[in-house]
Design a protein around this motif. Structure first.
Motif, PDB file in Angstrom:
ATOM      1  N   TYR A 141      20.067  17.340  -4.443  1.00 39.35           N
ATOM      2  CA  TYR A 141      21.312  17.309  -3.679  1.00 39.35           C
ATOM      3  C   TYR A 141      22.513  17.244  -4.617  1.00 39.35           C
ATOM      4  O   TYR A 141      22.534  16.438  -5.546  1.00 39.35           O
ATOM      5  N   VAL A 142      23.503  18.090  -4.333  1.00 36.81           N
ATOM      6  CA  VAL A 142      24.768  18.045  -5.062  1.00 36.81           C
ATOM      7  C   VAL A 142      25.871  17.925  -4.024  1.00 36.81           C
ATOM      8  O   VAL A 142      26.080  18.825  -3.208  1.00 36.81           O
ATOM      9  N   ASN A 143      26.569  16.807  -4.052  1.00 35.90           N
ATOM     10  CA  ASN A 143      27.668  16.560  -3.125  1.00 35.90           C
ATOM     11  C   ASN A 143      28.948  17.119  -3.736  1.00 35.90           C
ATOM     12  O   ASN A 143      29.390  16.660  -4.790  1.00 35.90           O
ATOM     13  N   VAL A 144      29.540  18.124  -3.067  1.00 35.14           N
ATOM     14  CA  VAL A 144      30.780  18.725  -3.575  1.00 35.14           C
ATOM     15  C   VAL A 144      32.005  18.261  -2.791  1.00 35.14           C
ATOM     16  O   VAL A 144      33.046  18.916  -2.804  1.00 35.14           O
ATOM     17  N   SER A 145      31.901  17.101  -2.125  1.00 35.39           N
ATOM     18  CA  SER A 145      33.080  16.516  -1.492  1.00 35.39           C
ATOM     19  C   SER A 145      34.141  16.288  -2.560  1.00 35.39           C
ATOM     20  O   SER A 145      33.813  15.950  -3.706  1.00 35.39           O
ATOM     21  N   VAL A 146      35.386  16.464  -2.187  1.00 27.10           N
ATOM     22  CA  VAL A 146      36.488  16.387  -3.155  1.00 27.10           C
ATOM     23  C   VAL A 146      36.480  15.096  -3.958  1.00 27.10           C
ATOM     24  O   VAL A 146      36.872  15.090  -5.137  1.00 27.10           O
ATOM     25  N   GLU A 147      36.017  14.003  -3.369  1.00 26.28           N
ATOM     26  CA  GLU A 147      36.032  12.711  -4.060  1.00 26.28           C
ATOM     27  C   GLU A 147      35.162  12.695  -5.317  1.00 26.28           C
ATOM     28  O   GLU A 147      35.422  11.912  -6.234  1.00 26.28           O
ATOM     29  N   HIS A 148      34.143  13.545  -5.378  1.00 24.99           N
ATOM     30  CA  HIS A 148      33.243  13.561  -6.537  1.00 24.99           C
ATOM     31  C   HIS A 148      33.731  14.452  -7.668  1.00 24.99           C
ATOM     32  O   HIS A 148      33.199  14.374  -8.780  1.00 24.99           O
ATOM     33  N   GLU A 157      28.667  27.522 -12.372  1.00 27.23           N
ATOM     34  CA  GLU A 157      28.062  27.305 -13.696  1.00 27.23           C
ATOM     35  C   GLU A 157      27.856  25.817 -13.963  1.00 27.23           C
ATOM     36  O   GLU A 157      26.877  25.423 -14.588  1.00 27.23           O
ATOM     37  N   THR A 158      28.776  24.990 -13.501  1.00 25.26           N
ATOM     38  CA  THR A 158      28.646  23.542 -13.688  1.00 25.26           C
ATOM     39  C   THR A 158      27.441  23.013 -12.916  1.00 25.26           C
ATOM     40  O   THR A 158      26.634  22.243 -13.446  1.00 25.26           O
ATOM     41  N   ILE A 159      27.321  23.425 -11.666  1.00 20.79           N
ATOM     42  CA  ILE A 159      26.191  22.974 -10.843  1.00 20.79           C
ATOM     43  C   ILE A 159      24.882  23.518 -11.404  1.00 20.79           C
ATOM     44  O   ILE A 159      23.908  22.783 -11.569  1.00 20.79           O
ATOM     45  N   HIS A 160      24.854  24.797 -11.712  1.00 20.50           N
ATOM     46  CA  HIS A 160      23.640  25.408 -12.262  1.00 20.50           C
ATOM     47  C   HIS A 160      23.250  24.732 -13.581  1.00 20.50           C
ATOM     48  O   HIS A 160      22.072  24.527 -13.860  1.00 20.50           O
ATOM     49  N   GLY A 161      24.248  24.339 -14.358  1.00 20.89           N
ATOM     50  CA  GLY A 161      24.001  23.636 -15.627  1.00 20.89           C
ATOM     51  C   GLY A 161      23.298  22.309 -15.452  1.00 20.89           C
ATOM     52  O   GLY A 161      22.533  21.883 -16.324  1.00 20.89           O
ATOM     53  N   LEU A 162      23.527  21.640 -14.323  1.00 18.48           N
ATOM     54  CA  LEU A 162      22.828  20.373 -14.057  1.00 18.48           C
ATOM     55  C   LEU A 162      21.330  20.591 -14.008  1.00 18.48           C
ATOM     56  O   LEU A 162      20.550  19.744 -14.441  1.00 18.48           O
ATOM     57  N   PHE A 163      20.906  21.743 -13.516  1.00 18.48           N
ATOM     58  CA  PHE A 163      19.486  22.019 -13.368  1.00 18.48           C
ATOM     59  C   PHE A 163      18.896  22.622 -14.628  1.00 18.48           C
ATOM     60  O   PHE A 163      17.729  22.410 -14.911  1.00 18.48           O
ATOM     61  N   ARG A 164      19.669  23.305 -15.408  1.00 19.43           N
ATOM     62  CA  ARG A 164      19.184  23.789 -16.709  1.00 19.43           C
ATOM     63  C   ARG A 164      18.892  22.599 -17.611  1.00 19.43           C
ATOM     64  O   ARG A 164      17.912  22.584 -18.328  1.00 19.43           O
TER      65      ARG A 164
END
Length: 169
Positions: A141-148, A157-164
């Motif tokens: 799970y990746v929460n993209v609510s503005v608060e995060h 690329e940032t999200i995909h990088g978390l999984f790489r």
């Protein structure tokens, strides 16, 4: 090639969200201007943004005025606070695409407003909003609510990088 971004839960025009989520703004106007500036600081005119719901509490004219200021090709996945208005309403307010249902991006990322059920054996990642400052303790799970994300759209690329990193580590 255009960049792709994700974000959710701006709640434009919703004053109480400042207190509910301890947002660092002293007024609705301050919140709006900061979030528009942060969006346009990272999103180019040719980029694509998936907004994962709860965009605006304003009327159509107020919502359209904000959408028109935001860079990029904008796709809205309706959130719980958006559903009182039709797809046509949101398209007329300036979104390029509107979906009433979750979308699959890249064959692996499930885009939704509310977190979706995924068991640990499902080979997907759910990019979602809805829960604002909360976060699920699961790499699926990746929460993209503005608060995060400091009120700024987050690049694919940032999200995909978390999984790489998980695959390499």
């Amino acid at each position: 090639m255009p960049n792709v971004f994700f974000i959710s839960d701006h709640h434009f025009g919703h004053g109480p969200i400042i207190d509910y989520e301890s947002r660092p703004f002293d007024s609705i106007e301050h919140m709006t201007e900061t979030m528009v500036d942060r969006w346009n600081a990272v999103v180019g005119k040719a980029d694509r943004v998936f907004h994962l719901g709860d965009f605006s509490f304003l009327n159509k004219a107020g919502t359209a005025a904000i959408v028109a200021r935001l860079h990029g090709y904008k796709t809205l996945i309706l959130g719980n606070h958006d559903r009182g208005r039709s797809r046509t309403w949101w398209l007329e307010a300036g979104f390029d695409e509107v979906s009433e249902f979750p979308l699959v991006y890249g064959g692996f990322y499930m885009l939704s407003h509310e977190p979706m059920y995924l068991n640990k054996h499902m080979p997907y990642v759910n990019i979602h909003g809805h829960i604002h400052g909360q976060k699920y303790d699961s790499p699926q799970y990746v929460n993209v609510s503005v608060e995060h994300w400091d009120y700024t759209p987050v690049a694919f690329e940032t999200i995909h990088g978390l999984f790489r990193q998980d695959e390499e580590g």
